[in-house]
Design an enzyme around this catalytic site. Structure first.
Site, mmCIF file in Angstrom:
data_model
loop_
_atom_site.group_PDB
_atom_site.id
_atom_site.type_symbol
_atom_site.label_atom_id
_atom_site.label_comp_id
_atom_site.label_asym_id
_atom_site.label_seq_id
_atom_site.Cartn_x
_atom_site.Cartn_y
_atom_site.Cartn_z
ATOM 1 N N ARG A 99 31.454 45.426 31.002
ATOM 2 C CA ARG A 99 32.594 45.941 31.741
ATOM 3 C C ARG A 99 32.279 47.353 32.207
ATOM 4 O O ARG A 99 31.664 48.139 31.473
ATOM 5 C CB ARG A 99 33.858 45.948 30.878
ATOM 6 C CG ARG A 99 34.485 44.582 30.646
ATOM 7 C CD ARG A 99 35.061 44.002 31.920
ATOM 8 N NE ARG A 99 35.706 42.713 31.733
ATOM 9 C CZ ARG A 99 35.107 41.539 31.859
ATOM 10 N NH1 ARG A 99 33.803 41.499 32.147
ATOM 11 N NH2 ARG A 99 35.780 40.410 31.709
ATOM 12 N N HIS A 124 29.029 42.388 40.440
ATOM 13 C CA HIS A 124 29.642 41.587 39.372
ATOM 14 C C HIS A 124 29.396 40.091 39.594
ATOM 15 O O HIS A 124 30.333 39.302 39.728
ATOM 16 C CB HIS A 124 31.144 41.868 39.262
ATOM 17 C CG HIS A 124 31.710 41.483 37.912
ATOM 18 N ND1 HIS A 124 32.836 42.059 37.393
ATOM 19 C CD2 HIS A 124 31.293 40.575 36.979
ATOM 20 C CE1 HIS A 124 33.108 41.539 36.207
ATOM 21 N NE2 HIS A 124 32.169 40.638 35.934
ATOM 22 N N GLU A 176 36.321 48.404 39.846
ATOM 23 C CA GLU A 176 35.792 47.499 40.862
ATOM 24 C C GLU A 176 36.926 46.698 41.521
ATOM 25 O O GLU A 176 37.939 46.424 40.876
ATOM 26 C CB GLU A 176 34.725 46.564 40.265
ATOM 27 C CG GLU A 176 35.206 45.699 39.120
ATOM 28 C CD GLU A 176 34.070 44.929 38.453
ATOM 29 O OE1 GLU A 176 34.249 43.710 38.273
ATOM 30 O OE2 GLU A 176 33.015 45.508 38.117
#
Length: 321
Positions: A239, A286, A268
């Protein structure tokens, strides 16, 4: 006999959508953007279950007002920091995640980041595509090998274990920190460190694979970076909130951290602009779990959780009480 009503907040892969159609009366989000707070409450009215993603923020106010018909909410993710678990428990709504379903895919990306950061892949690509490739020299894009190096893993869960398995094939020495040591049949010869500070001091490569919690938030900061060996390489597929961006960027600029490979970012999809101009970073948007196999498995696991609760059983991946 009528089917249970399931709210879905995005479109999933075809096998998952086919199962939804077969088992449920689906209320789908047909927009290109997530439902807002009021839309989520409205679409949940009278439904039995919800299948959501990390883009859906379920706070205490949501659970205060959500329909009493909702019995279970499954998130199509391993992380569940976007859900107020305490508020859900107060309403007796089961919350389940997709633990372990994307571990192999995320571990693959972790090794990609380790290799790309250590072998200066971004710089090499940029040089080649810009036409700047010059005659060979001994100093040309010199990087660092993985073989024989200490890989420190912060968080030895499903992903951390899969990373360790892969890293061993590169001849890396595995050390780790977690809340408690794991059995040898799980982690093999990996060395456990009771204190994260002790792990940091010996980690030539560092992989962040822990969930974001109050204890792990901003784990990488100016203070902890100073504990790491000079020239360390850091990768993060967990994360973005585990890292203080300004501190890591400063260390990358100074060379205190040789390189970084990052697949996740705080806030994000917004990216800290300080990363953009750095040549010693390898950045991905991601995509750790973005494989057909992983995304399908996650959707199926989410539906397994919903099926179980609606049948009066405990969800296999229950995360609240």
């Amino acid at each position: 006999m009528s089917k249970p009503i399931l709210v879905t907040t995005t479109r999933f892969l075809d096998p998952v959508e086919a199962r939804i159609d077969q088992q449920y009366e689906a209320r789908r989000n047909h927009k290109d953007t997530p439902f807002n707070h009021d839309e989520l409450l409205a679409v949940a009215e009278g439904s039995d279950a919800m299948l959501i993603t990390p883009s859906d923020r379920l706070d205490s106010d949501f659970f205060k007002h959500v329909s009493s018909s909702v019995k279970v909410i499954a998130t199509h993710s391993v992380g569940y920091e976007h859900i107020d678990l305490h508020a859900a428990s107060e309403r007796k709504i089961a919350i389940a995640n997709t633990q372990g379903a994307n571990s192999n895919a995320t571990a693959d990306i972790t090794l990609l980041l380790l290799l790309a950061a250590s072998r200066r892949a971004y710089e090499a690509q940029e040089l080649l595509r810009s036409g700047g490739w010059k005659p060979w020299s001994f100093s040309h894009l010199i990087g660092w090998e993985l073989t024989g190096k200490v890989l420190g893993i912060v968080g030895m869960g499903h992903v951390g274990q899969a990373v360790a398995f892969r890293a061993r094939s590169f001849g890396m020495k595995i050390h780790y920190f977690d809340q408690a040591p794991l059995s040898e049949d799980v982690v093999g010869d990996a060395v456990y460190h009771e204190k994260p500070e002790d792990l940091l001091r010996i980690s030539q490569f560092l992989s962040l694979n822990a969930p974001e919690t109050a204890d792990t938030r901003h784990f990488i900061n100016a203070k902890t970076i100073e504990l790491l060996p000079p020239g360390v390489i850091i990768v993060n597929t967990a994360r973005g909130g585990l890292v203080v961006d300004e501190d890591l960027i400063a260390a990358l600029k100074s060379g205190r951290v040789a390189a970084a490979g990052l697949d996740v970012f705080e806030g994000e999809p917004n990216l800290h602009p300080g990363y953009v101009g750095l040549k010693n970073t390898f950045l991905l948007p991601h995509i750790g779990g973005a494989t057909v196999e992983a995304v399908t498995a996650m959707g199926m696991q989410a539906l397994d959780n919903i099926d179980a609760v609606l049948a009066g059983r405990t969800a296999p991946s229950l995360v609240n009480i």
